[in-house]
Design an enzyme around this catalytic site. Structure first.
Site, PDB file in Angstrom:
ATOM      1  N   ARG A 171     -25.565  -1.185   6.971  1.00  9.19           N
ATOM      2  CA  ARG A 171     -25.285  -2.575   6.656  1.00  9.19           C
ATOM      3  C   ARG A 171     -25.682  -3.509   7.796  1.00  9.19           C
ATOM      4  NH1 ARG A 171     -20.948  -2.781   2.722  1.00  9.19           N
ATOM      5  NH2 ARG A 171     -19.990  -4.564   3.752  1.00  9.19           N
ATOM      6  N   GLU A 181     -19.504  -5.035   9.761  1.00 12.57           N
ATOM      7  CA  GLU A 181     -20.375  -4.279  10.656  1.00 12.57           C
ATOM      8  C   GLU A 181     -21.456  -5.151  11.298  1.00 12.57           C
ATOM      9  OE1 GLU A 181     -18.518  -1.466   7.759  1.00 12.57           O
ATOM     10  OE2 GLU A 181     -19.601  -3.371   7.559  1.00 12.57           O
ATOM     11  N   LYS A 195       0.846  -1.192   0.000  1.00  9.87           N
ATOM     12  CA  LYS A 195       0.000   0.000   0.000  1.00  9.87           C
ATOM     13  C   LYS A 195       0.883   1.245   0.000  1.00  9.87           C
ATOM     14  CE  LYS A 195      -4.054   1.832   2.464  1.00  9.87           C
ATOM     15  NZ  LYS A 195      -4.969   1.598   3.593  1.00  9.87           N
TER      16      LYS A 195
END
Length: 628
Positions: A383, A355, A270
């Site tokens: 969600r 979640e 990353k």
């Protein structure tokens, strides 16, 4: 880079290079050595443009070679290329001809920070909520099979962070049971926002022969390097160096030829190629504001945000109460829980991008005698609505939800605006929702929330600077009166930070001889009986909230007034029932009628009996925006 310049017939101009990269024929004709230079150019371009406007920098620097290989192997848009999540699609945008639009990245009317169907036929899904693309891919591949479009391929880039979400595994369970030619590109950089944790992260580390910290680790005795994907019926290729275009391209071509579910495991870094991002162990400059490209540091000092205030207060509460435990869905730093985690490492659970699991796990913690605090972006609580309703509220459990980025969030656009939370949570029995108007009230209401033992609570606040204190003249019940006498012509009910605009509007109305009260309910769901009394003492009432006008706190207050037999008309002002574009928060609020002058105008219309949504063709544009 010279060879690339020569091939496009330019003298090395930036636009010439990007134009060549966006032409599929030219891109496929480049040699691998030329593509190395092209990758360096793309990285320089991204650092320059994203540092100017803000955006997702680290994730896109990590997928440069991977995306080039995808566009050399697959013929977009006939072949479908999906990204999960969409914040890693900047290179895809460059390779599909949108480099000039990067001058206005994430600005009003400019390029979206996520895939956008309105921008390009190459953008299939407008996703920023993780773990969804494999399900889209499964459905697309099935659709092409049923229509005998056997020459069309579906490729999906899935970050290893997204793989921590449950929907990915629901999709893999189905993909692995078919012969559909879905090519899954697993972008494994060991991170979502922060380092990925959990059993799946350990499995990927074993496959690439390293620990989750990147160091080489020996396999356990008797361990066979067989991937979990193979056990599910998906061909596994890799691991592949995700920064080697040749290696990635060869693996993708092999995967495509197999004509069956195949996963290509690409190991990436990353922020690759940009030293400030690679050195940032917090989140590798995942999402940045305007920063100095030389250092990756903000160019201006940041103001104290609502998140900062929450972070300080929850850490203080944690020091006082050992029963407080916090949960996050892979967003330890963005939601402000990093200081709490440093102080109480055993009392923070990062469950990954999951979640639903976070909420039900919190329910289990509450059943075990603790008081969990689930800190999540307001848009992502959508969600887990079923878990809030059935796993927490049905059991009347003391779980506190802290909803960061509530209301209009700004440049991240439609999927990130936290504008549905009040409409959704108003339907949950026994749930109380607080909306602080300033930093002091955030601290106050957070403490009140974690003191509730008979059911769930939520505290919502926006993505913005916390602003100045708005002192109350008096408190009635849970409601603060900020201006006026508590009776008169107009009652303005400001939900959370909207109280500041209501106070300015009240000054205008008072100057015009219209007696106005400004009230802040503090606890906006359910309706405070003391606020219902105030409604009965005014001629008209206007509620103002930076959430959906339909089904929000204002709608609940209107219904409560009707049920109580109060005849005072209550008008609800809020965001329209539509998906809002990306733009600065203040710009979007002004565009949708939250300016103080627009509120004052709405009060005039209400007093005239025509309602704040009536307009004449010659009205100022700001006032016309009050239409539902």
């Amino acid at each position: 880079m010279k060879a690339v310049h020569d091939r496009v017939g330019e003298t090395g101009s930036q636009d010439g290079i990007l134009e060549a990269l966006a032409d599929p024929a030219r891109l496929r004709a480049m040699t691998f050595s030329e593509l190395v230079g092209a990758s360096e150019h793309i990285r320089s371009f991204l650092v320059d443009r994203v540092c100017r406007s803000g955006g997702h920098l680290g994730p896109n620097l990590g997928v440069v070679e991977l995306t080039i290989a995808l566009h050399r192997v697959f013929d977009s848009p006939r072949d479908r290329i999906l990204f999960d999540t969409g914040h890693q699609a900047y290179v895809h945008k460059l390779l599909t001809g949108r480099w000039q639009a990067f001058d206005h990245l994430r600005q009003a009317g400019g390029l979206s920070g996520y895939p956008s169907q309105a921008e390009s036929v190459h953008d299939v899904i407008e996703n920023s909520h993780a773990s969804t693309a494999l399900s889209y891919a499964h459905g697309l591949a099935r659709a092409y099979a049923l229509q005998a479009s056997l020459d069309r391929a579906v490729a999906v880039v899935v970050g290893d962070g997204a793989m921590t979400g449950g929907m990915c595994w629901e999709a893999l369970n189905n993909i692995g049971a078919t012969d559909q030619p879905v090519v899954i590109v697993l972008n494994d950089n060991g991170r979502s926002y922060a380092p990925t944790n959990g059993a799946f992260a350990r499995h990927l580390a074993a496959l690439r022969g390293t620990g989750v910290d990147g160091n080489s680790v020996p396999c356990e005795p008797g361990y066979q390097k067989r991937s979990l994907f193979e056990a599910m019926g998906i061909t596994y290729l890799g691991p592949v160096d995700g920064h080697d275009v040749r290696a990635v391209e060869e693996a993708l071509r092999h995967a495509r030829r197999l004509r069956r579910p195949t996963l290509v495991h690409c190991v990436t870094v990353k922020g690759n190629g940009y030293a400030p991002a690679v050195a940032d162990d917090k989140d590798c400059l995942h999402a940045v504001g305007v920063v100095d490209p030389a250092t990756g540091m903000p160019t201006a000092a940041g103001k104290n945000t609502w998140t900062d205030v929450f972070s300080q207060e929850i850490t203080a509460i944690g020091a006082e109460r050992s029963d407080i435990v916090c949960l996050t869905a892979s967003m330890l730093h963005p939601v402000g829980l990093a200081p709490f985690a440093r102080a109480f490492p055993d009392r923070v659970l990062d469950v990954g991008i999951a979640e639903q699991h976070a909420v039900t796990s919190a329910a289990g913690l509450a059943l075990g005698g603790l008081h969990p605090v689930v800190a999540v972006y307001a848009t992502f609580l959508n969600r887990a609505f079923d878990q809030v309703l059935m796993d927490v509220a049905l059991h009347r459990l003391p779980v506190t939800f802290v909803l960061d980025r509530a209301g209009v969030t700004g440049p991240d656009g439609a999927s990130h605006h936290g504008m549905w939370d009040l409409s959704a949570l108003s339907a949950v029995p026994g749930l109380r929702v607080a909306a602080p108007r300033d930093a002091i009230r955030l601290k106050e209401l957070l403490r009140e929330a974690v003191n509730v033992t008979g059911g769930p609570t939520a505290v919502r606040f926006p993505k913005a600077a916390a602003g100045s204190e708005l002192a109350a003249l008096q408190r009635r019940g849970h409601t603060d009166i900020l201006a006026g006498t508590g009776r008169g012509d107009v009652l303005l009910v400001g939900i959370g930070p909207m109280a500041a605009q209501c106070l300015e509007a009240a000054q205008t109305l008072e100057a015009e001889g219209i007696s106005t009260t400004v009230a802040d309910p503090r606890w906006v769901i359910p309706a405070d009986p003391a606020l219902l009394e105030l409604i009965g003492r005014h001629h008209v009432v206007i509620t103002v909230e930076d959430g959906n006008r339909i089904g929000g706190a204002g709608s609940m207050l209107t219904q409560a007034a009707t049920d109580a037999g109060i005849t005072t008309p209550v008008h609800n002002l809020g965001l329209p029932r539509r998906f809002l574009p990306h733009a600065a928060r203040d710009e979007l609020l002004n565009r949708h009628g939250f300016r103080p002058d627009a509120l004052a105008y709405a009060a005039h219309q209400a007093l005239a009996g025509v309602g704040p949504y009536h307009h004449q063709p010659d009205q100022p544009a700001a006032h016309r925006l009050w239409q539902p």
